[in-house]
Every structure is written in structure tokens, then in C-alpha cells.
Design an enzyme around this catalytic site. Structure first.
Site, PDB file in Angstrom:
ATOM      1  N   ALA A 182       0.826  -1.209   0.000  1.00  0.00           N
ATOM      2  CA  ALA A 182       0.000   0.000   0.000  1.00  0.00           C
ATOM      3  C   ALA A 182       0.857   1.256   0.000  1.00  0.00           C
ATOM      4  CB  ALA A 182      -0.920   0.002   1.209  1.00  0.00           C
TER       5      ALA A 182
ATOM      6  N   GLU B 184       2.942   1.935  -6.670  1.00  0.00           N
ATOM      7  CA  GLU B 184       3.528   1.218  -7.794  1.00  0.00           C
ATOM      8  C   GLU B 184       2.892   1.577  -9.134  1.00  0.00           C
ATOM      9  OE1 GLU B 184       2.023  -0.318  -5.107  1.00  0.00           O
ATOM     10  OE2 GLU B 184       0.181  -0.098  -6.245  1.00  0.00           O
TER      11      GLU B 184
ATOM     12  N   ASP C 116       8.852  33.195 -35.002  1.00  0.00           N
ATOM     13  CA  ASP C 116       9.059  33.806 -36.313  1.00  0.00           C
ATOM     14  C   ASP C 116       7.764  34.488 -36.723  1.00  0.00           C
ATOM     15  OD1 ASP C 116      11.568  32.824 -36.598  1.00  0.00           O
ATOM     16  OD2 ASP C 116      10.942  31.018 -37.660  1.00  0.00           O
TER      17      ASP C 116
ATOM     18  N   ASP D   2      13.135  27.360 -38.547  1.00  0.00           N
ATOM     19  CA  ASP D   2      12.948  26.402 -39.635  1.00  0.00           C
ATOM     20  C   ASP D   2      14.228  26.023 -40.363  1.00  0.00           C
ATOM     21  OD1 ASP D   2      13.214  28.874 -40.787  1.00  0.00           O
ATOM     22  OD2 ASP D   2      11.164  28.995 -41.545  1.00  0.00           O
TER      23      ASP D   2
ATOM     24  N   ASP E 107      18.969  27.978 -37.596  1.00  0.00           N
ATOM     25  CA  ASP E 107      18.117  28.120 -36.415  1.00  0.00           C
ATOM     26  C   ASP E 107      18.396  27.015 -35.401  1.00  0.00           C
ATOM     27  OD1 ASP E 107      16.733  30.332 -37.336  1.00  0.00           O
ATOM     28  OD2 ASP E 107      15.245  29.150 -38.405  1.00  0.00           O
TER      29      ASP E 107
ATOM     30  N   GLU F 237      -5.000   3.966   3.753  1.00  0.00           N
ATOM     31  CA  GLU F 237      -4.894   2.523   4.023  1.00  0.00           C
ATOM     32  C   GLU F 237      -3.895   2.238   5.139  1.00  0.00           C
ATOM     33  OE1 GLU F 237      -3.875   1.027   0.121  1.00  0.00           O
ATOM     34  OE2 GLU F 237      -5.636   2.059  -0.691  1.00  0.00           O
TER      35      GLU F 237
ATOM     36  N   THR G 159      -9.048  -1.571  -7.314  1.00  0.00           N
ATOM     37  CA  THR G 159     -10.061  -0.498  -7.332  1.00  0.00           C
ATOM     38  C   THR G 159      -9.492   0.854  -7.700  1.00  0.00           C
ATOM     39  OG1 THR G 159     -10.226  -1.214  -5.038  1.00  0.00           O
ATOM     40  CG2 THR G 159     -12.232  -0.394  -6.061  1.00  0.00           C
TER      41      THR G 159
HETATM   42  P1  ATP Z   1      10.742  35.250 -40.364  1.00  0.00           P
HETATM   43  O1  ATP Z   1      12.038  35.139 -39.682  1.00  0.00           O
HETATM   44  O2  ATP Z   1       9.673  35.881 -39.575  1.00  0.00           O
HETATM   45  O3  ATP Z   1      10.280  33.984 -41.031  1.00  0.00           O
HETATM   46  P2  ATP Z   1      11.452  36.362 -42.884  1.00  0.00           P
HETATM   47  O4  ATP Z   1      10.859  35.272 -43.681  1.00  0.00           O
HETATM   48  O5  ATP Z   1      11.177  37.745 -43.349  1.00  0.00           O
HETATM   49  O6  ATP Z   1      11.014  36.396 -41.420  1.00  0.00           O
HETATM   50  P3  ATP Z   1      13.938  35.675 -43.934  1.00  0.00           P
HETATM   51  O7  ATP Z   1      13.354  34.538 -44.681  1.00  0.00           O
HETATM   52  O8  ATP Z   1      15.251  35.560 -43.301  1.00  0.00           O
HETATM   53  O9  ATP Z   1      13.001  36.151 -42.799  1.00  0.00           O
HETATM   54  O10 ATP Z   1      13.957  36.904 -44.945  1.00  0.00           O
HETATM   55  C1  ATP Z   1      14.619  38.090 -44.650  1.00  0.00           C
HETATM   56  C2  ATP Z   1      14.463  39.048 -45.792  1.00  0.00           C
HETATM   57  O11 ATP Z   1      15.087  38.498 -46.947  1.00  0.00           O
HETATM   58  C3  ATP Z   1      13.018  39.293 -46.212  1.00  0.00           C
HETATM   59  O12 ATP Z   1      12.466  40.388 -45.525  1.00  0.00           O
HETATM   60  C4  ATP Z   1      13.141  39.606 -47.685  1.00  0.00           C
HETATM   61  O13 ATP Z   1      13.412  40.961 -47.897  1.00  0.00           O
HETATM   62  C5  ATP Z   1      14.344  38.805 -48.100  1.00  0.00           C
HETATM   63  N1  ATP Z   1      13.946  37.539 -48.735  1.00  0.00           N
HETATM   64  C6  ATP Z   1      13.112  36.613 -48.254  1.00  0.00           C
HETATM   65  N2  ATP Z   1      12.984  35.585 -49.093  1.00  0.00           N
HETATM   66  C7  ATP Z   1      13.770  35.854 -50.146  1.00  0.00           C
HETATM   67  C8  ATP Z   1      14.110  35.153 -51.341  1.00  0.00           C
HETATM   68  N3  ATP Z   1      13.590  33.977 -51.631  1.00  0.00           N
HETATM   69  N4  ATP Z   1      14.961  35.737 -52.200  1.00  0.00           N
HETATM   70  C9  ATP Z   1      15.499  36.926 -51.914  1.00  0.00           C
HETATM   71  N5  ATP Z   1      15.247  37.622 -50.804  1.00  0.00           N
HETATM   72  C10 ATP Z   1      14.395  37.110 -49.931  1.00  0.00           C
END
Ligand code: ATP
Length: 899
Positions: A280, A284, A326, A637, A641, A706, A734
């Protein structure tokens, strides 16, 4: 010849595949049948039988089996058989609980299994990496884990980290050229990529040459097979508590046996009573129920689109005090539409809905559509935006258009399509000869194009403020002008103007380079550009985020926006979402770079938005917040990061846009990339922890009851109030179902209106210890009083009094279980709010009736039928422990309202 020695054509022939179209689905099926799935053999899994037997190896069961042996030796066969039966029932319960927990964890693994992009029947599709076969054409980019061994046939600044195979942690640059040497080590095979290694930069395409155990990783796979089971901090604390309770149990057993024997009870009965009490005293069932509660919680989270990859995160979630999230795609919809364009002092707008490539262009101050052909710089901006682009547009049957690829690029593509451009036609005029892919640190992407006359140009698109910094001229009235300070100011105010309308901005620039030159680095490409102009796109906030931010605030959780986007755009959106309030600050990436972690620590509590930051900054932010005592959830992402995600208390990766590397570093994956899902997961995390507290309280209070009833009876020189087998029954049979049902309870209404729990909090914090002892004490006393009354009425008939005590104990616990649902009082919750619990209690009551009224069981459990009149006393006494204390709550509340 080995694959690295072959050229593309040979590889294609040997593997019987098609580099342009990929394999056909029928071919894939055949290959899977022939060679099996692309999996590494798993380590031995515990069989069901083994799992069942493992239920019988804990201390408590061993004690009981010892008791069986002694009962058997003394000829007390009924006792021995009854104990064995109870142990087996208990074993089954444990077995089913663990199976359930294991199954849901397996399902989790499936869900978080990596996906890969492969070419099948001429289309790029995402499939689970397990379905790759030899001959598949595989696409990968920065952040991906390579799904099988491949021969690389296309490489764009591709770098791969192969430490899992070679031990070398520096990434290796990869090319496509064949290597003219048969015997080269893995580290030197620059045209090959291997399963399990990680793309740290660039992008590439390869053909699968080996899968599963035939890969280089497969050869060393047995090294990787020792999967560890993680236990959560709470489980660890419970294990420690379990150890203390074992000692307490042994001491108690000795004490009770000793006192009992002195009082004149016979040694065998006292021995069994002692063993039952020891059983008791040890909770467990607890660790198993905790695992079940955690894993069921994890399943509920999946329904809410959150996958927990590390079980301890379930507990930590409930402690989160800051969410760093983000912006793009997590707080916003990631459905981008270009609405404004600017070049050389002119602004245009463009209409149209979503990704539908139909729309018209206007001068900003006019309602009359314009003829694009007359606007040279606008044309150039749209064309370059379309070429320096990887996205493609697909039309679904429902006439809905979707973007395959990066939504930012999708928006640029659609804007150009609205002006009548076609990417394929453009690529007939201009050949892309080189590419430098986008990354969040540079915030740019560049291509080198060659026109039909052999002239070469670098085209760059990226964050406007970055492009301003690397441009030496600007296009103004169709001509190149020097980028004077005045011009820069003009451009800057155009950027600010678009950003203050919450538009995400992309700038386009270009330069001509001498024909036939090869550019070696992005640094060389991305300098001395001519700034053409800007495209501004809307990315509306997700509708549910505003409410989620508010709910987090009420729950004592601060929301911080971390974005690569422009400061002004970030500010506008953060204000719309209620994240940025007048008292809070915005910090940009440059300021952050120049601050030490200590300096950041001083201000970090007041910062609500970090804008124009690079992923590398995130780590600094996490550390500063942690040093301020926060429990931090951080989203991400990309590859860069990963360190911040790993360091955060709860690393959160995006399920849709997240890379494998980010996902692997994370504790939580958001299947829908949605901020609101983090909030939902935190709520669930808090609830799971509260539910665990509920059944800890229930089981421990029951155990205390108990033990005390037995101990007090011995001290008062009374006969045994409960027969050992009855104690075992209550304790092992129980109690189990109601405890499980508590694990499934709904949260109390205010679970998101309390401050986060401290991660240092012990099991008995917030009054739980007192609740366990006080309720346990009263349960013990009520049971004892019931026993004494029944025994005084009919001293000759001990079994009757014992049955009354047994019924009182069971009922007191089953009433108390409803009290455990609330931190405050039984009165604040509807007893029918948790129907699992209602059914569990009904079954426990029925089981008790069976033991009391079913004649064949009566001799085993030493029970006799209880008379109807005694039930009133039993129920009355059983209700005392719960309602006495609940009454004091009501009285206190009344006093508070009167005051
Ligand atoms: P978060 O961090 O909120 O996702 P975000 O998507 O704006 O923000 P990044 O993807 O790092 O961050 O983009 C930073 C900047 O780079 C954007 O504000 C944009 O001006 C430029 N950027 C984003 N995507 C492209 C791309 N595919 N080609 C060229 N420049 C880009």
C-alpha cells in the site's frame, strides 16, 4: 566501375532510370518489392510477452511473490492463489497501459519521419524517405538530411556535413564532376552524398544509388541502434520518491507486525498484513500512469497539430514564460501577393486575388490600367523577379492556384505573370549559368544570366536595405544614376513607405559582367549593383493569432516576434497582433550584433520585436532570456536556427517549411506552422501536468488512508480492520481505473489564467503535500470509525466489521477522487464533466459489490454481505473526508464575499 567514377549518362543507364522524368510509379513498386524499403534495420524490439513479464519485476511484486511463497509453505493456499490472481490482474493493467503508451510513441515516430523531394512520373513529389528506391532522382537543399546514398548530378553552392560518417565536422563542398579514381574514401567522394548527412548550404540534385542497409550509413548502422528511453523530470522525481517510500514501507511493515504481534495477533496474519501495507505504501501504479498520461496528452496534441518529439517537453511546455516566434508563416499566412511596386520615384499598384495570375497594373495615383510595355523599369523588375526564382504555380481542379516553393518567390512569379511574362519563354532568351541560393543571413539570392548574344548579367533580389548597401548606382527615369546620399534617401523613404503599410519588401538589382566570366563567390556577385526597384507584398496575419497572443498574455506568457523582415513591416504587423504595445521596444539586427549578451539581458524583458535579425541572433536572444530566468520556447525552420532551437527550453520547428535539421533539433514540431498551435500545446502541457498532480494526489492520499487505518488499529489494540487481501484488492484493482480517468480530465477553466509553473517546483508544491496528508488522514480515520462501530455492534462477527471497513475505505476513495479534479474544491466542478471518471468509479463500485456479494469470492476476500442499514453509515463516513474539507472551503469563501 563505381558510381563516383561514372558520368551522368552511365549512372542513368546502369540504374535504368530517367534523369528528366524520374522513375514511374510502377517501376518504384517493383523496386520496393525487390529490394525492400529504404530503412536501417531496427534494434530488437521488446516482444509483447517480454513486456508482460517485465511487469512482474518491480520490487512490490517481488515482495508479494515472497508472501505467496510463505503462504503456500504454511498451507494457506487460498491466500496464495488470491495474491497471485491479484498480481496477474495488476500485471495485465500495467501491460495494457504500457502498450498504449508505446503504441502512441511509435505513431509519433512515424509522424516525425523525414520527407524527401523526388521526381516521379515527371513530377516533383514529397514522399517519406523510407519509400526511396535506387534510381530515384532526389532534390535537396540547405537543412535537409540526405535520404539515401546518391550520385550528385546538379550542385548549386552545395555543401554537406558528413560528420556522422567521417567524423569531420567541417562541411564538404560538393560538385558533379566524375572522379577518375576507383578507390577513394567517403570524405573525398565530392560527387556523392550519403544517407544521414546534412546539407548545410546550397542545393542539389542526385540519383539514388543505394538504399537502406546497403548505404554507407547502413554498414555502420549497428552502432546507431541503441535507442535510449528518455524519462521526464517528473518521472525521475517519482522514481526518487518511490525509493524513499520503499524504506518507509519496510519500516512500517516492521512496526505494524511488531505492534500487532505484541497485541496478541498471530504471526502469519501480521506478516501478511505487513506485506499488504508495504504494498500500500508504494505507489507502484504511479510511474505507469504518468507515462500513460503523458503519451495520451501527446496524442491529444497531435490532434491539435503539434508533435512532441521529446517527452520531457510535455512537462516543460507548462512552464513556458516566453514564446519567441518567427513572423512569416507562423504569425502570418505566408500567402503573399505583390500589391505595390516602386522604381525610380514611380509607384505602381497591381490588383488580383491571392496567387491567381490575373490582374492589372496602375499608376499609384490613377484608376486607369496602364500599358506595361511603356514602363521599362517596371518590366525589368518583373522579369528579373521571375527569373531569379524557384517557385512554380499550379492550378488545382477547383480553379485555385497554389505555389510550389517559397511563397515570397511565388508572389514575384505571379506579379510577372499578371504582366504577361512566361518563365519558360524568358529562359529561352536568357540562360541561367550560375546561381547563389537565398539564405537568411545574406538575405539575398543571385543568378548569373547569359542572353542570346553572350552578354552576361548578375541579377540579385533580396532585402532592400541590404541591396542599397551593395549598389553603386540606381535606375532613375530609365537611366543609371550614381547612388548619391540624396538618391539613397529617396530609396530609403520608398522602402519605409511600403513597410509602414505592413508590406514585405524585396528589392531587385543587377549588373553586367564581362562575357564568359565565372563568378567564384556570392561576395563577388553581390556588389556594385544597379538598384532597380522594389516589390511590396502583403502577407496577412493569421486570423487566430491575435486571440492566441492575448490568451498567452493572460497566462503570464510573453510573446516576442523575431523576424528577418524589415523593422517597419515587423512593427506594423506586431502592433496589429497586439504583440507590440506602446511600452514595449523594437530591436534590430544591427543593434543586436553590437550588444553583449549581458547588455541584451538588461533590456530583453522590454523587447517585443526583434527585426532584420539573422538566425544566428536567435541564440543570443534565447540565452539572454534564460539568464533572466525565463523558460523559453523558440521557433525556427532553417539550419542556422538549429543551435537556438536546441538551446531553448522548448525548441519548436515548423512542420511544413522546416528543414530536417531544425526538426531534429526541436522538441515540438508544428504541423501547420501556426503560432496558435504553440499556445494550444502549452495549454495541453499545463493540463497534462495538472492531471498528473490530480492522480498523484488521489493515489497517495488513498495509500496514506490505508496505512493509517491499519496503524491506528494496531496502536489501539483493535483487531485487524482490513484483511491483507482486501488491502491488496483496493490498492491494486479499485484505485487503478479512476486514477487513469483523472489522467484524461479536462483542464480547469482557469488553467490559462494562471502564471506559468516554476520548472523547479517539486511534486508536493502548491499545497499538494498537505492535501495528500489531510485527506489520507481523514480517509483512515473514517474507515477506522466505521470499523469500530460495526465491531462494537457485533463483536463476535469480525468479518462483518472488516467488510464494513473495506466498503468505507473504497467509497471514501471513490468520493475523494472527484475532489482531486480541482485545485480548489469539489464544488467548483461538474462531477459529470469527466464521464471516463464516472464510468471508472461505477466499475470500481461494481467490483466492490462483486467481492462483497458474490458468494464464491467471499471466502477468498473474507467478506460477508453488508446489511442495507449499514450502507447509510458507510456512505456518510465515506463522504466525511471530502466534504469536511470542502465545507471549510465554502465557509472561507462565504467569509471572503461577506468581507
Ligand atoms: P521570419 O524570420 O519571420 O520567417 P522572414 O521570412 O522575413 O522572417 P527571412 O526569410 O530571413 O526572414 O527573410 C529576410 C528578408 O530576406 C526578407 O524580408 C526579404 O526581404 C528577403 N527575402 C526573403 N525571401 C527571399 C528570397 N527567396 N529571395 C530573396 N530575398 C528574400
Amino acid at each position: 566501375m563505381k558510381f563516383h567514377e561514372m558520368n551522368e549518362r552511365d549512372v542513368e543507364k546502369v540504374l535504368n532510370t530517367d534523369l528528366k522524368e524520374g522513375l514511374s510509379s510502377t517501376d518504384v513498386q517493383k523496386r520496393i518489392k525487390q529490394h525492400g524499403y529504404n530503412e536501417l534495420a531496427e534494434g530488437e524490439k521488446q516482444s509483447a510477452l517480454l513486456l508482460f513479464f517485465s511487469q512482474f519485476k518491480d520490487f512490490m511484486v517481488l515482495v508479494l511473490l515472497g508472501a505467496v511463497l510463505i503462504s503456500g509453505l504454511l498451507g494457506e493456499y487460498i491466500d496464495a492463489i488470491a495474491i497471485v490472481a491479484i498480481v496477474i490482474i495488476n500485471g495485465f493493467l500495467g501491460f495494457f497501459q504500457e502498450r498504449k503508451a508505446e503504441k502512441s510513441l511509435d505513431a509519433l515516430k512515424e509522424l516525425s519521419a523525414p520527407q524527401v523531394s523526388t521526381l516521379r512520373d515527371g513530377q516533383w513529389v514529397k514522399i517519406p524517405s523510407k519509400e526511396l528506391v535506387v534510381g530515384d532522382v532526389l532534390k535537396f537543399a540547405s537543412g535537409d538530411r540526405i535520404g539515401a546514398d546518391v550520385r550528385i548530378i546538379d550542385s548549386k553552392s552545395l555543401e554537406i556535413e558528413e560528420s556522422a560518417l567521417t567524423g569531420e565536422s567541417l562541411p564538404v563542398a560538393k560538385t558533379t564532376a566524375r572522379i577518375d579514381k576507383g578507390d577513394v574514401g567517403i570524405g573525398d567522394m565530392e560527387n556523392m552524398a550519403f544517407m544521414g548527412t546534412m546539407v548545410t548550404r546550397g542545393a542539389g540534385i542526385g540519383v539514388v544509388v543505394a538504399t537502406g542497409m546497403k548505404t554507407a550509413m547502413g554498414q555502420i548502422a549497428d552502432l546507431l541502434q541503441n535507442a535510449e528511453t528518455v524519462i521526464t523530470p517528473l518521472q525521475r522525481k517519482l522514481q526518487e520518491l518511490g525509493k524513499i517510500l520503499i524504506i518507509v514501507a519496510i519500516l512500517l511493515t516492521i512496526l505494524v507486525v511488531f505492534v500487532g504481534v505484541i497485541q496478541g495477533n498471530d504471526l502469519y496474519t501480521m506478516f501478511l498484513a505487513g506485506v499488504s501495507l508495504a504494498v500500500a505504501a508504494i505507489p507502484e501504479g504511479l510511474p505507469a500512469i504518468v507515462t500513460v498520461a503523458l503519451s495520451l496528452g501527446v496524442q491529444r496534441m497531435i490532434k491539435n497539430n503539434a508533435i512532441v518529439r521529446k517527452l520531457p517537453a510535455v512537462e516543460t511546455l507548462g512552464c513556458a514564460s516566453v514564446i519567441c516566434s518567427d513572423k512569416t508563416g507562423t504569425m502570418t499566412q505566408n500567402k503573399m501577393t505583390v500589391t505595390h511596386l516602386w522604381s525610380g520615384g514611380n509607384t505602381w499598384t497591381v490588383d488580383g486575388v491571392g496567387y491567381d495570375p490575373h490582374g492589372r497594373f496602375y499608376r499609384a495615383d490613377s484608376k486607369q490600367p496602364i500599358d506595361i510595355k511603356k514602363e521599362k523599369s517596371l518590366q525589368q523588375m518583373l522579369m528579373f523577379g521571375m527569373m531569379c526564382n524557384h517557385a512554380s504555380l499550379k492550378e488545382k481542379e477547383s480553379n485555385e492556384f497554389i505555389v510550389d516553393g517559397d511563397p515570397t518567390e511565388g508572389a514575384l512569379l505571379v506579379a510577372a505573370m499578371k504582366a504577361g511574362y512566361n518563365r519558360d519563354l524568358l529562359l529561352n532568351q536568357y540562360e541561367i549559368v550560375q546561381e547563389f541560393p537565398f539564405d537568411s543571413t545574406r538575405k539575398m539570392m543571385s543568378i548569373v544570366i547569359k542572353d542570346v548574344n553572350g552578354r552576361q548579367f548578375v541579377v540579385t533580389k533580396g532585402a532592400p536595405d541590404v541591396l542599397v548597401g551593395i549598389s553603386e548606382s540606381v535606375l532613375w527615369d530609365g537611366k543609371r544614376a550614381t547612388f548619391s546620399t540624396d538618391m539613397k534617401n529617396n530609396v530609403q523613404s520608398a522602402i519605409n513607405n511600403l513597410a509602414s503599410q505592413a508590406l514585405r519588401t524585396i528589392a531587385i538589382g543587377f549588373k553586367e559582367i564581362p562575357a564568359k566570366t565565372l563568378i567564384f563567390s556570392e561576395k563577388e556577385a553581390e556588389k556594385d549593383l544597379t538598384f532597380i526597384g522594389l516589390q511590396g507584398m502583403i502577407d496577412p496575419p493569421r486570423p487566430e493569432v491575435k486571440l492566441a497572443v492575448k490568451e498567452c498574455k493572460e497566462a503570464g506568457i510573453k510573446t516576442v516576434m523575431i523576424t528577418g523582415d524589415h523593422v517597419i513591416t515587423a512593427k506594423a504587423i506586431a502592433t496589429q497582433l497586439g504583440i507590440l504595445t506602446p511600452k514595449k521596444k523594437v530591436l534590430d539586427g544591427n543593434t543586436l550584433t553590437n550588444m553583449t549578451t549581458e547588455e541584451l539581458e538588461e533590456v530583453v524583458d522590454d523587447v517585443a520585436v526583434f527585426a532584420r535579425v539573422s538566425p544566428e541572433h536567435k541564440l543570443k536572444i534565447v540565452k539572454a532570456l534564460q539568464n533572466r530566468g525565463h523558460v523559453v520556447a523558440m521557433t525556427g525552420d532553417g539550419v542556422n536556427d538549429a543551435p537556438a532551437i536546441k538551446t531553448a527550453d522548448i525548441g519548436v520547428a515548423m512542420g511544413i517549411t522546416g528543414t530536417d535539421v531544425a526538426k531534429e533539433a526541436s522538441a515540438l514540431v508544428l504541423l501547420d506552422d501556426n503560432f496558435a498551435t504553440i499556445k494550444a500545446a502549452i495549454k495541453e502541457g499545463r493540463n497534462i501536468y495538472e492531471n498528473i498532480r490530480k492522480f498523484i494526489r488521489y493515489l497517495l492520499a488513498s495509500n496514506v488512508g490505508e496505512i493509517l487505518v491499519m496503524l491506528f488499529a494496531m496502536l489501539l489494540a483493535l483487531p485487524l480492520p482490513l484483511v491483507p487481501i482486501q488491502i491488496l484488492w483496493v490498492n491494486l484493482v479499485t484505485d487503478g481505473l479512476p486514477a487513469m480517468a483523472l489522467g484524461l480530465d479536462q483542464p480547469e477553466g482557469d488553467v490559462m489564467r494562471r502564471n506559468p509553473r516554476s520548472p523547479k517546483e517539486g511534486i508536493f508544491a502548491r499545497g499538494l503535500g498537505w492535501k495528500v496528508v489531510s485527506r489520507g488522514f481523514l480517509i483512515g480515520i473514517s474507515t477506522l470509525i466505521a470499523f469500530i462501530i460495526a465491531n462494537n455492534e457485533n463483536p463476535e462477527h469480525l468479518a462483518y466489521a472488516q467488510t464494513v471497513a473495506f466498503a468505507t475505505l473504497v467509497m471514501a476513495q471513490l468520493i475523494h477522487v472527484f475532489d482531486c479534479r480541482s485545485e480548489k474544491s469539489i464544488f467548483v466542478r461538474n462531477p459529470f464533466g469527466n464521464m471516463y471518471l464516472v464510468w471508472a468509479v461505477i466499475s470500481s463500485v461494481l467490483l466492490m459489490f462483486v467481492v462483497i456479494y458474490y458468494p464464491p469470492l467471499q471466502p477468498i476476500f473474507h467478506t460477508v454481505p453488508i446489511l442495507a442499514k449499514d450502507w447509510i453509515m458507510i456512505l456518510g463516513l465515506a463522504a466525511v473526508p471530502t466534504f469536511l474539507l470542502a465545507g471549510t472551503f465554502l465557509a472561507r469563501k462565504r467569509k471572503e464575499t461577506v468581507v
